[in-house]
Motif scaffolding. Sequence first.
Motif, short mmCIF file in Angstrom:
data_model
loop_
_atom_site.label_atom_id
_atom_site.label_comp_id
_atom_site.label_asym_id
_atom_site.label_seq_id
_atom_site.Cartn_x
_atom_site.Cartn_y
_atom_site.Cartn_z
N PRO A 53 -4.41 -11.51 37.19
CA PRO A 53 -4.27 -11.70 35.74
C PRO A 53 -2.82 -11.74 35.31
CG PRO A 53 -4.76 -9.42 36.21
CD PRO A 53 -4.83 -10.12 37.52
N ASN A 54 -2.58 -12.22 34.13
CA ASN A 54 -1.25 -12.26 33.55
C ASN A 54 -1.37 -12.19 32.04
OD1 ASN A 54 1.63 -12.57 33.79
ND2 ASN A 54 1.37 -14.59 32.87
N PRO A 55 -0.80 -11.18 31.38
CA PRO A 55 -0.02 -10.07 31.92
C PRO A 55 -0.83 -9.19 32.87
CG PRO A 55 0.27 -10.26 29.54
CD PRO A 55 -0.88 -11.13 29.90
N PHE A 56 -0.14 -8.32 33.63
CA PHE A 56 -0.83 -7.50 34.62
C PHE A 56 -0.20 -6.12 34.69
CE2 PHE A 56 2.80 -9.27 36.79
CZ PHE A 56 3.19 -8.31 37.70
N ASN A 57 -0.95 -5.18 35.28
CA ASN A 57 -0.47 -3.82 35.52
C ASN A 57 -1.45 -3.11 36.46
OD1 ASN A 57 0.80 -1.31 35.36
ND2 ASN A 57 -0.39 -0.72 33.55
N ASN A 109 1.89 -6.07 44.14
CA ASN A 109 1.76 -4.77 43.50
C ASN A 109 3.12 -4.34 42.96
OD1 ASN A 109 1.59 -1.91 42.99
ND2 ASN A 109 -0.32 -1.91 44.13
N ALA A 110 3.21 -4.17 41.64
CA ALA A 110 4.47 -3.84 40.98
C ALA A 110 4.50 -2.41 40.48
CB ALA A 110 4.73 -4.81 39.83
N ALA A 111 3.83 -1.53 41.22
CA ALA A 111 3.74 -0.14 40.76
C ALA A 111 5.11 0.51 40.61
CB ALA A 111 2.88 0.67 41.73
N GLY A 112 6.07 0.11 41.42
CA GLY A 112 7.39 0.74 41.36
C GLY A 112 8.37 0.04 40.46
N LEU A 113 7.93 -0.97 39.73
CA LEU A 113 8.82 -1.74 38.87
C LEU A 113 8.56 -1.42 37.40
CD1 LEU A 113 8.60 -5.20 40.67
CD2 LEU A 113 10.38 -3.45 40.94
N SER A 114 9.53 -1.69 36.58
CA SER A 114 9.39 -1.47 35.14
C SER A 114 8.81 -2.70 34.46
CB SER A 114 10.75 -1.11 34.52
OG SER A 114 11.69 -2.15 34.76
N SER A 115 8.32 -2.53 33.24
CA SER A 115 7.75 -3.64 32.49
C SER A 115 8.79 -4.72 32.25
CB SER A 115 7.22 -3.14 31.14
OG SER A 115 6.19 -2.22 31.32
N LEU A 118 8.96 -24.07 44.41
CA LEU A 118 8.15 -24.03 43.20
C LEU A 118 8.26 -22.64 42.58
CD1 LEU A 118 4.92 -25.76 44.59
CD2 LEU A 118 6.75 -26.84 43.25
N TYR A 119 8.24 -22.58 41.24
CA TYR A 119 8.48 -21.32 40.55
C TYR A 119 7.33 -21.02 39.59
CZ TYR A 119 13.30 -21.83 42.16
OH TYR A 119 14.42 -21.97 42.93
N GLY A 120 7.11 -19.73 39.38
CA GLY A 120 6.15 -19.26 38.38
C GLY A 120 6.73 -18.07 37.63
N LYS A 121 6.20 -17.78 36.46
CA LYS A 121 6.67 -16.65 35.65
C LYS A 121 5.49 -15.74 35.34
CE LYS A 121 7.86 -17.32 31.32
NZ LYS A 121 8.63 -17.70 30.11
N MET A 122 5.71 -14.44 35.44
CA MET A 122 4.63 -13.48 35.17
C MET A 122 5.17 -12.30 34.37
SD MET A 122 4.11 -12.11 39.07
CE MET A 122 5.51 -11.72 40.12
N ASN A 123 4.25 -11.61 33.71
CA ASN A 123 4.62 -10.55 32.77
C ASN A 123 3.97 -9.24 33.18
OD1 ASN A 123 5.41 -9.06 30.60
ND2 ASN A 123 4.32 -10.25 29.05
N LEU A 124 4.80 -8.28 33.58
CA LEU A 124 4.32 -6.95 33.94
C LEU A 124 4.35 -6.08 32.68
CD1 LEU A 124 3.55 -4.67 35.91
CD2 LEU A 124 6.00 -4.40 36.42
N MET A 125 3.20 -5.55 32.29
CA MET A 125 3.10 -4.71 31.09
C MET A 125 2.47 -3.39 31.46
SD MET A 125 1.98 -7.40 28.14
CE MET A 125 2.30 -6.16 26.91
#
Length: 812
Positions: A734-738, A783-789, A804-811
């Motif tokens: 999903p995006n945003p994700f957490n 898995n972005a458990a150790g990263l900030s939003s 190729l590039y993509g953009k995602m949002n960690l919330m």
Amino acid sequence: MKKLVLFLFLTAGMLQAQFVDWQWLHPKPHGNHLNDAVILSGGKILTFSDAGIVSISTDGGSSWTLLRPDTVAGNRSIYEADFVNDNVGYAVGTAGLAMKTTDGGATWAQLTTNLTSNIWYVDFVNENLGYIGGSSGKLLKTTDGGATWSEQVIGGTTSVLVYKIHALNADTVYAGTGSATPGRLIRTTDGGATWSAVSGYTATGTVRAIYFVNPQIGFVGDALYAINKTTDGGATWSPVDYGTGTFYEIKFATDSLGFAAGADGNVYVTTDQGTVWTPSFIGAAPTSNVYGLALGGNLAAGPKSAVSVLAVCEAGLAVLSNNSGATWNILGTSLNREELREIAFVNDQFGFATGGSGTAGDSLGVVFVTNDGGMNWTQLPFNPKFRVYSGNFLNTQTGYVSTRGNSGVFKTTDGGTTWTQQTLPITSTTTVINTTQFWDEMTGYVATSGGDILKTTDGGATWTALPDPHGTTAIYDIELFSASDLIATGTSGKTYRSTDGGATWVNLNPTTTTLYAMDFPSPQFGYLVGSSGRIVMTSNGGTTWTTQTSNSTATLYTVKFFNDSVGFVLGSVGEVLFTSDAGTTWIPYTQAPSNATFYSADIRNGGLYAVGSRANIIKGLFSGNIPVELTSFTASAADGKVILDWTTATETNNARFEIQRRSGNEEWSVIGSVRGSGTTVSAKAYRFTDNSAVNGIYSYRLKQIDFDGSYEFSQVIEVNVGMPSEFALYQNYPNPFNPSTMISFALPQSDNISLKVYDILGNEVAVLLSGKLDAGNHTVEFNAAGLSSGIYLYKLQNSAGNALYGKMNLMK
């Protein structure tokens, strides 16, 4: 699947049968006013409330069972109860309610008194001999345990209200009224054969409490907040004035130890037979009335010389003292009992409610959150010092709440742990922010009691005042159809629509009555509600309006619809109306909480959630099991994606579709969810894209889930995901994700590739893949458990250097 004909026979009456009861979520066990209580042997407690609820605890108040024993009307309030032993008790209330139990309150039988007016009090000398009194000058006596009743002749007119009865013995009985004729304190000394005013009693306040320790020493509490004492059997009386309020109950545990139910959050205690009464604050709001008292043997371990005192109050508050009133413990659970103004759910589990005190001196604003569908609530450690009138959470982490004034909007990005105060371009520091609405993380609107509409396009960092035709009159609600398409409504029915983000407005002219809320279940169908029971409806997006017949005079503060036809309206004095025919008929739901005001509602988890006065949070539960008629379900595969399409002919109480997938003999797994359309007779089309399927044969099915939790499965369909034709990178899901998300990509041939993640500054934060992969569709978990939003980039590069590039949002 059941067919359309089942829906066509669904009438308003059938819908009422589906709406089975209210579930109290806060406070617990419930929030109706408590009027009386009794303490029986073994720690058993019964409380009696408005709206006809009997609450029973057998463990000293730790847990409760709620009963509605009124089998005639279901919701008549219970004003008073009297038990002559652990099994036999009587209860009376509004509209002639009279009941008897012979099993300690587990079951109740209706008594025939031929009274249809309110019965205020009941007092029994023994199992058979007792009295009831109430409106219309009625005072009745029974000598056979309530099987038959005889009316007492007390004099006066039918306007006399008999509020209190105290039977000293079989012959001597006192009664209190609100009238000088026949007397505010009357008495019989011959078992009811004759009644007369107590000549020595000259106080002018309505008598609401009477208790005699013995034939000579007695006490009367009145509506002028005085306790009057006699030591000579009523010949003379000495009053003590305690200010403003009403004493509703006086009871003595011994000749010397007595208690009086006060009107200011206090129980007054005397240890010297009423010479001195000392207030004992029970921990309720300082304005709470204490309506009833129950005395019993000590329910706790300790000296048996102490007495247990149970005080029952407004808003469902029951407070117990096991040391004769020295200290008090609240029974049940409550975060507070201040007014709540907003409730909304982000998903089935996470929801929020906002409110607080409207008294400036209290400096209290509150935000409640739930993470289990409303079963339990916590209060966030955040107090903006004013009532929180509105709010909007975009997800479990990012939300906005609003109070008042030019710095009255607050934003959180960590689920309410911390808040950032925002500045609005208005001068007032007191104007109330009535509504807060966001379309997405960037674009949002607030509107005020001063007629301001303010907009942000950068997530609240800055706000712009919009040109607004409301002038200085209050705006109470905004409905968003997109980031730039909105309707604002408020005082005098002023309702305007803008399709250019608030630059220009069109007058919709629905009514001249003040409107407080609106709900558009679809872009064309909308409902607005307001003062004096006003409901207006449009079926063409606001071009024309129809005023509907609500048969209500209440102020209607909130409206929520499942779909174009089925919805609810709530407001003052406990008003709850529902319709199943787009408002052609509105049916009152009579078992709603008594005399509460509802300000906001939301639909989720098979029911209607509502909040309002006394911090009430309730859920109206639904039954019924008419599933959805599914007419088609297909799948197609292309470029590593599987597209699922399905249509329905009709839907009833359809909450959502859960999409499930499996490969071979694997277990079914849930890969997504699509919101249903509630109840509708119109065909609906749905689509879901599975971005995570790699090469192979997959099976898919739908789990259709009703609002009441019942469900059915669709047929199973299969699809073959083949070899991709080009080098491709897909949007993460999903995006945003957490904290985790899936990144999919396609390789037309075997190749050495790398998949890396970067922060917004270009710093590499993760290497997800690096090496040779076979041709086909691939999915990798990040898995972005150790990263900030924040915003992160992901880069897929092959051996030829193509990236190729993509953009995602960690919330978080």
